[in-house]
Design an enzyme around this catalytic site. Structure first.
Site, short mmCIF file in Angstrom:
data_model
loop_
_atom_site.label_atom_id
_atom_site.label_comp_id
_atom_site.label_asym_id
_atom_site.label_seq_id
_atom_site.Cartn_x
_atom_site.Cartn_y
_atom_site.Cartn_z
N HIS A 293 -6.39 8.60 -6.11
CA HIS A 293 -6.56 7.33 -5.13
C HIS A 293 -8.42 7.49 -4.68
CE1 HIS A 293 -3.88 4.40 -5.70
NE2 HIS A 293 -3.55 4.90 -5.10
N HIS B 14 -11.22 7.40 -6.73
CA HIS B 14 -11.84 6.33 -7.33
C HIS B 14 -12.63 6.18 -6.00
CE1 HIS B 14 -10.39 2.63 -8.96
NE2 HIS B 14 -12.24 2.56 -9.05
N HIS C 67 -1.85 12.53 -6.49
CA HIS C 67 -1.33 10.80 -7.47
C HIS C 67 -2.71 10.10 -6.39
CE1 HIS C 67 -0.07 7.60 -7.15
NE2 HIS C 67 -0.15 6.48 -6.55
N GLU C 68 -2.43 10.56 -4.49
CA GLU C 68 -3.15 9.87 -3.69
C GLU C 68 -5.00 11.27 -3.92
OE1 GLU C 68 -2.24 7.75 -2.30
OE2 GLU C 68 -0.23 7.96 -2.66
#
Length: 602
Positions: A395, A398, A391-392
């Site tokens: 980020h 991105h 998940h991180e």
């Protein structure tokens, strides 16, 4: 277990964030802070001069950009230092100083937007054609004139900039109270053995513990400490809500929801579509809670049972193994994408990996153009931690691709799209592992993490908190008072409705859940977790189905930053969040996971 959580000083350096890549030493940080303070007044020399020429405008944009990059590096270094060890008073002071400088900077540059509006759109468009160096500002200038009715005079804007630091203090106060000052009573296992409760181990090791007595005593310890300080916590959040309402009124918006969504050019229907679709699909959640109750062989299921392991045996996933599984899952995005992740996780020290005493609760990705996209988490060698890492990394990738492809003006993507990339990585990981893993316990753990972890947080708790947030803001806007008791009752009512008739709700403790989410200090942010997970599953579904151009469209989204409005950049990537379709699709994905879980647990 108490002895297994080391002090910060004992953590192996290779598993800590690469602080020295930002500043070699704290002394170097201090020197840069002083230099920035000395350079801040230089921006003021442009005040009243922006209309002179396009060249002057280029000069002011360049000056502000250079200063902002330096200031972001100062903030990242101080903020990360504080979050990995909230007990370090020096780091806390550094973070406070960095935030204060940000407030000063906001006041210093406040003259720019009013002067741009005074120049006028027609002249600015003409200047953009004349001077190619202004071309990159075109979208921001369009956006400014879209917001024109809500931009105040230079003097008012300066004051609004100056008050941002003191008005933001309530969130810092709650963070210091809960992360640094709270000392929780130990939990006890079924044999009476005491277990330390910390922010770092509560949400993982303790809430996921197979011994129900550990879960119950840890939950009661954790929430009772919040109950003990409920009036302070309620006052802090109320202060933040009043600040949000103040800003919306100062900028002449209809209400705080409209003001918050207006910033990203998002209609309020997007928020209400989510809430209405969530309420409509609550029976899907009720079915899951009943499957969980039966699998755990409990007479009744409670809040602290939501993360209890259903799998008979824990699946061990060491950090390095998790990196490989995540990269295998993301292979459709290409070698460059996965090689970047491997290098960041295993060589360049993007990740502050393991728990330590004083480490802030939760996980996050943070950095700035010119730094690594750092990750803070508390990895526990389990499937849930692997998913958090994925998940991180969403980020961080991105951020990495945005910084690589966009100028500073567009280097910050909006909160509305932030949760798309993170949940996308998790969706891709599950899509791959559910097809390639045969071990039953691993599969059960994977689905537990998906529904009981990721979806429960993003697709159950966050919409519930969004409903709480809307109601509390509306009460303030109506001139009604907010108290700890009224907020507690509201939260308990919303969770009772969400959980349905077969989940036992401990109203006093569940009613304080709002105080455990610092996200509520970012105005109308929590709903974006649910729209984000919806966008993520719509986009990952395109790639998993092999749709033409799906990979290129998604990578284009990651590279866009804030150069395009959030809804438009998502539409370009292949998902339309102005309709409930993506939310409905994601509930369908969740039902598929629940079906598979029901098969696996019998």
């Amino acid at each position: 277990m108490a002895n297994s959580i080391p002090p910060r000083s004992k953590v192996n350096k290779k598993y800590t964030w690469n602080a020295e890549s930002v500043f070699k030493t704290k002394k170097a940080w201090e020197t840069e802070v002083q230099n920035i303070l000395a350079d801040l007044p230089n921006i003021k020399k442009f005040e009243g001069r922006l209309g002179e020429s396009p060249e002057t405008l280029v000069e002011v944009f360049d000056s502000v950009e250079k200063l902002m990059i330096r200031l972001m590096h100062v903030l990242v270094y101080a903020g990360f230092s504080y979050n990995v060890d909230t007990t370090n008073q020096n780091s806390a002071a550094m973070y406070g100083k960095a935030q204060a400088i940000f407030g000063q900077e906001a006041g210093t540059i406040a003259f720019i937007n009013p002067e741009l509006l005074q120049i006028g759109k027609a002249k600015l468009d003409e200047w953009i054609k004349q001077n190619p160096k202004l071309t990159i500002q075109a979208h921001n200038i369009d956006n400014l004139f879209r917001k024109q009715a809500h931009v105040r005079s230079g003097e008012v804007e300066e004051i609004l900039g100056m008050v941002s630091d003191p008005l933001g203090g309530a969130g810092n106060s709650s963070s210091m109270l809960t992360n640094a000052d709270f000392k929780f009573a130990p939990a006890k296992d079924s044999k009476g053995k005491k277990i330390m409760v910390t922010q770092g181990n509560f949400h993982t090791a303790l809430m996921e513990h197979p011994d129900r007595k550990v879960r119950q005593s840890a939950f009661e310890s954790y929430m009772d400490k919040h109950l003990e300080f409920k009036n302070t916590l309620a006052t802090n959040l109320t202060t933040s809500i009043k600040a949000n309402v103040f800003y919306s009124q100062a900028r002449k918006h209809e209400d705080s929801l409209s003001a918050s969504l207006f910033d990203n050019n998002i209609p309020v229907d997007v928020f209400h579509n989510l809430i209405n679709t969530f309420k409509k699909n609550l029976p899907v959640w009720h079915r899951y809670f009943e499957i969980r109750r039966k699998a755990l062989k409990l007479k009744e299921v409670t809040y602290y049972d939501m993360w209890a392991p259903i799998a008979k045996k824990k699946t061990k996933v060491p950090y390095e193994k998790a990196v490989e599984l995540i990269c295998d899952s993301l292979a459709p995005l290409g070698k460059e994408y996965t090689d970047t992740i491997r290098r960041g996780c295993l060589k360049d020290r993007w990740v502050d990996v393991y728990p330590n005493q004083g480490k802030s609760n939760g996980a996050f990705s943070w950095g700035a153009s010119g730094t690594y996209p750092f990750i803070m988490m508390s990895y526990t060698d389990e499937v849930g931690s692997m998913s958090t890492l994925a998940h991180e990394l969403g980020h961080s990738m991105h951020s990495y691709l945005t910084w690589k492809n966009q100028p500073l003006a567009y280097s910050e993507y909006s909160l509305f799209v932030a949760e798309v990339a993170s949940n996308f990585n998790q969706a891709m990981m599950r899509g791959h592992l559910l097809k390639t893993i045969t071990d039953k316990n691993f599969l059960i753990s994977l689905i537990e993490e998906a529904v009981g972890g990721n979806f429960f947080r993003y697709f159950f708790q966050m919409p519930t908190l969004a409903r709480f947030e809307l109601e509390t803001h509306q009460r303030v806007e109506r001139g009604e008072s907010l108290t700890a008791d009224s907020m507690q009752e509201l939260m308990a009512d919303l969770f009772t409705e969400g959980f349905g008739p077969k989940v036992k709700v401990d109203r006093p403790r569940v009613g304080m859940i709002w105080s455990t989410f610092g996200h509520l200090f970012s105005d109308y942010y929590v709903y974006a977790y649910a729209t984000g997970i919806s966008g993520a599953h719509a986009l990952s579904g395109r790639i998993l189905r092999g749709e033409p151009n799906a990979v290129e469209d998604y990578l284009g989204f990651l590279k866009s930053g804030s150069s395009v409005y959030p809804l438009d950049v998502l539409k370009k990537a292949g998902v339309n969040l102005t309709t409930p379709k993506a939310v409905e699709e994601t509930f369908a994905v969740m039902e598929g996971y629940i079906d598979r879980l029901e098969e696996l647990v019998g």
